[in-house]
Design a protein around this motif. Structure first.
Motif, short mmCIF file in Angstrom:
data_model
loop_
_atom_site.label_atom_id
_atom_site.label_comp_id
_atom_site.label_asym_id
_atom_site.label_seq_id
_atom_site.Cartn_x
_atom_site.Cartn_y
_atom_site.Cartn_z
N ASN A 482 0.91 -1.17 -0.03
CA ASN A 482 0.12 0.08 -0.03
C ASN A 482 0.88 1.31 -0.18
O ASN A 482 1.91 1.50 0.84
CB ASN A 482 -1.03 -0.18 1.39
N LEU A 483 0.92 1.97 -0.85
CA LEU A 483 1.84 3.27 -1.36
C LEU A 483 1.47 4.25 -0.23
O LEU A 483 2.03 5.38 -0.23
CB LEU A 483 1.84 3.74 -2.76
N GLN A 484 0.32 4.19 0.67
CA GLN A 484 -0.16 5.16 1.37
C GLN A 484 1.14 5.29 2.66
O GLN A 484 0.94 5.98 3.41
CB GLN A 484 -1.43 4.83 2.16
N VAL A 485 1.78 4.13 2.92
CA VAL A 485 2.60 3.91 3.78
C VAL A 485 3.75 5.24 3.69
O VAL A 485 4.17 5.72 4.67
CB VAL A 485 3.73 2.90 3.44
N PHE A 486 3.96 5.90 2.41
CA PHE A 486 4.83 6.85 2.18
C PHE A 486 4.28 8.08 2.14
O PHE A 486 4.61 9.18 2.16
CB PHE A 486 5.72 6.82 0.88
N TRP A 503 -0.74 -0.04 10.07
CA TRP A 503 -2.31 -0.03 9.58
C TRP A 503 -2.50 -0.09 8.13
O TRP A 503 -3.64 -0.29 7.79
CB TRP A 503 -2.63 1.31 10.27
N ALA A 504 -1.44 0.38 7.39
CA ALA A 504 -1.60 0.30 5.72
C ALA A 504 -1.50 -1.05 5.28
O ALA A 504 -2.35 -1.18 4.05
CB ALA A 504 -0.52 1.36 5.09
N ILE A 505 -0.94 -1.98 5.68
CA ILE A 505 -0.71 -3.20 4.92
C ILE A 505 -1.50 -4.23 5.97
O ILE A 505 -0.93 -4.57 7.01
CB ILE A 505 0.96 -3.69 4.88
N LYS A 506 -2.39 -4.50 5.35
CA LYS A 506 -3.42 -5.76 6.04
C LYS A 506 -3.19 -7.03 5.40
O LYS A 506 -3.28 -7.23 4.27
CB LYS A 506 -4.80 -5.27 6.42
#
Length: 506
Positions: A482-486, A503-506
């Motif tokens: 999930n690119l939201q990590v960055f 929380w971003a990688i499930k």
């Protein structure tokens, strides 16, 4: 390559050989079960006592035992300890031929093996071979003890076996492809090498056990790496290595180095000719190397330092960019020594371009993100699609000193953001170390973007940490990154990355 990188490319037959090599009475039906159980028991797989035990070929057939050593020696000389199947067959054959050719050079034998040791060991070796066409484990063990007492190497033993017509086989006959295949199977069942397929078949010594095998076989350094170590010694020190052995000490520095390599003087033996003070001086010149300890420990520290400079544990032979990824932090930090030793760069100007290519490999192969092509030449180093309307840009900046985000880069990045047809939701700056001023400039660039573009700074070591560990944050069998990590403004450090992956990688 590490086990985790190799296992997905292995089929059931070859996985089962590895499982059986260190886990007994374990019944597994599927490839996935085998991969999981190997990784869960990785500590047992890399246990040094297990490896040393399985490197004992005393009870093996003579040809299997010898070819086992030829295979391991061939792999140990390669970057990443990996070879394609056809290449491996050629390397084993060429290694046997090389030893035969050296044995026929009387001048080489005279300077390589001390006269008394040659006379004593040859007499015992000839007597051992006289009775029949094989050596039993007791005779092999006695020869091993004698060789150690006389200060002879395995290579010296092979040379003398050539002289009595017993290497590689009776009558100095080379081993066949079929014999090499038998040894390849034997080494797999011992859990010493892995076979995987990626277009073609490859054999590899995995990174987790390479160091132990290297020392047990006496393959202390690859020739390329050994050359780098010798080049860092003085002419006087090189002469002090050659003189006690009775070798010529005249000529240029390159000539002296070539002489040491040609006569197979092992790194530990060569360094042992230096005194404690000289060894300390060598260690002081090596960034981060431990200086204290016994003479033996100092020598081991030097050898390990140079081997680690050229370790390519995770290199993927199917993608040339992986070689750059192996040295990702060195590219970011412009750490010239390992980059030059490993022939990553020919000139300093290569660094930025290779840093960019390594980052492409990281996003594409390690994170599984498709890269977006960009036209022209005036654009960021990379582009990713977050949604249909939002994109992510990144730019690499390698530095020798902490990155301070100069005004020229501010204007450059702002231009990249404003020239995009779709909204840039994140601009990611990948560098080495960075200053607090750089973090402030990132916040300023967000304000000036006029699109509420987040601007994040991350060092290469932390980005590589994400690439190597993100799957561990998901309970899914086949997770997606999930690119939201960055996606934030400011500093992306190890702590914030761990938190965001939770929380971003499930």
């Amino acid at each position: 390559m590490k086990m985790a990188d190799v296992l997905p490319k292995m089929s059931k037959l070859y996985l089962s050989r590895i499982v059986e090599s260190f886990l007994k009475d374990v019944r597994l039906k599927t490839e996935e079960e085998m991969r999981e159980v190997i990784l869960k028991n990785i500590e047992e797989f890399q246990n040094s006592q297990r490896i040393v035990r399985n490197l004992n070929f005393l009870e093996s057939d003579r040809d299997i035992s010898l070819v086992n050593e030829m295979i391991l020696m061939s792999l140990m000389e390669q970057e990443g300890y990996v070879l394609a199947e056809d290449e491996l067959f050629n390397y084993v054959e060429n290694l046997e031929k090389q030893i035969l050719e050296e044995s026929q050079d009387s001048a080489f034998i005279k300077t390589s093996i001390p006269e008394d040791a040659l006379r004593i060991y040859s007499a015992v070796l000839t007597a051992a071979w006289k009775k029949d066409d094989s050596l039993n484990s007791h005779e092999i063990n006695m020869l091993n003890v004698l060789r150690q007492e006389l200060g002879l190497s395995n290579r010296d033993h092979y040379l003398m076996e050539c002289l009595v017509g017993r290497f590689p086989q009776k009558g100095n006959k080379l081993h066949s492809i079929r014999q090499i295949e038998k040894s390849l199977k034997d080494l797999q069942t011992r859990g010493l090498i892995l076979r995987f397929k990626d277009g073609e078949a490859y054999y590899i010594i995995p990174n987790e056990i390479a160091s132990t095998i290297r020392y047990e076989l006496g393959s202390e350094l690859r020739n390329e790496t050994y050359l780098s170590l010798l080049n860092d010694l003085s002419v006087t020190q090189l002469k002090s290595i050659l003189l006690p052995i009775g070798l010529n000490v005249s000529g240029t520095k390159n000539t002296l180095i070539e002489r040491i390599i040609k006569h197979n003087i092992l790194p530990t033996k060569a360094l042992n000719f230096l005194n404690n003070s000289e060894l300390k001086d060598v260690l002081r010149s090596l960034d981060g190397a431990k200086i204290s300890g016994t003479k033996e420990e100092k020598i081991r520290n030097i050898v390990d330092y140079y081997e680690n400079l050229t370790s390519t544990g995770e290199s993927d032979p199917t993608d040339s960019r992986s070689r750059l990824y192996d040295f990702y932090e060195d590219l970011a930090n412009r750490n010239y020594k390992p980059l030059r030793i490993n022939k990553i760069i020919d000139k300093d100007l290569d660094i930025e371009r290779y840093f960019e290519q390594a980052t492409q490999y990281l996003f594409e192969k390690k994170l599984g993100i498709e890269l977006v092509d960009m036209s022209g030449s005036k654009h960021a180093d990379g582009k990713l699609q977050l949604t249909q309307k939002d994109t992510i840009l990144w730019d690499n900046k390698s530095v020798e000193k902490p990155y301070n985000f100069p005004d020229s880069h501010f204007d450059q990045f702002l231009g990249y953001i404003r020239s995009e047809h779709t909204r840039v939701t994140l601009f990611l700056i990948i560098t080495a170390e960075y200053t607090s001023e750089a973090i402030s400039k990132a916040q300023k660039l967000k304000a000036f973007s006029e699109e509420d573009t987040d601007v994040a700074i991350i060092n290469a070591a932390d980005l590589k940490f994400v690439a190597e560990s993100w799957r561990e944050f998901s309970a899914m069998k086949d997770p997606q990154f999930n690119l939201q990590v960055f996606n934030l403004t400011g500093e992306l450090n190890r702590s914030s990355l761990n938190s965001r992956m939770e929380w971003a990688i499930k």
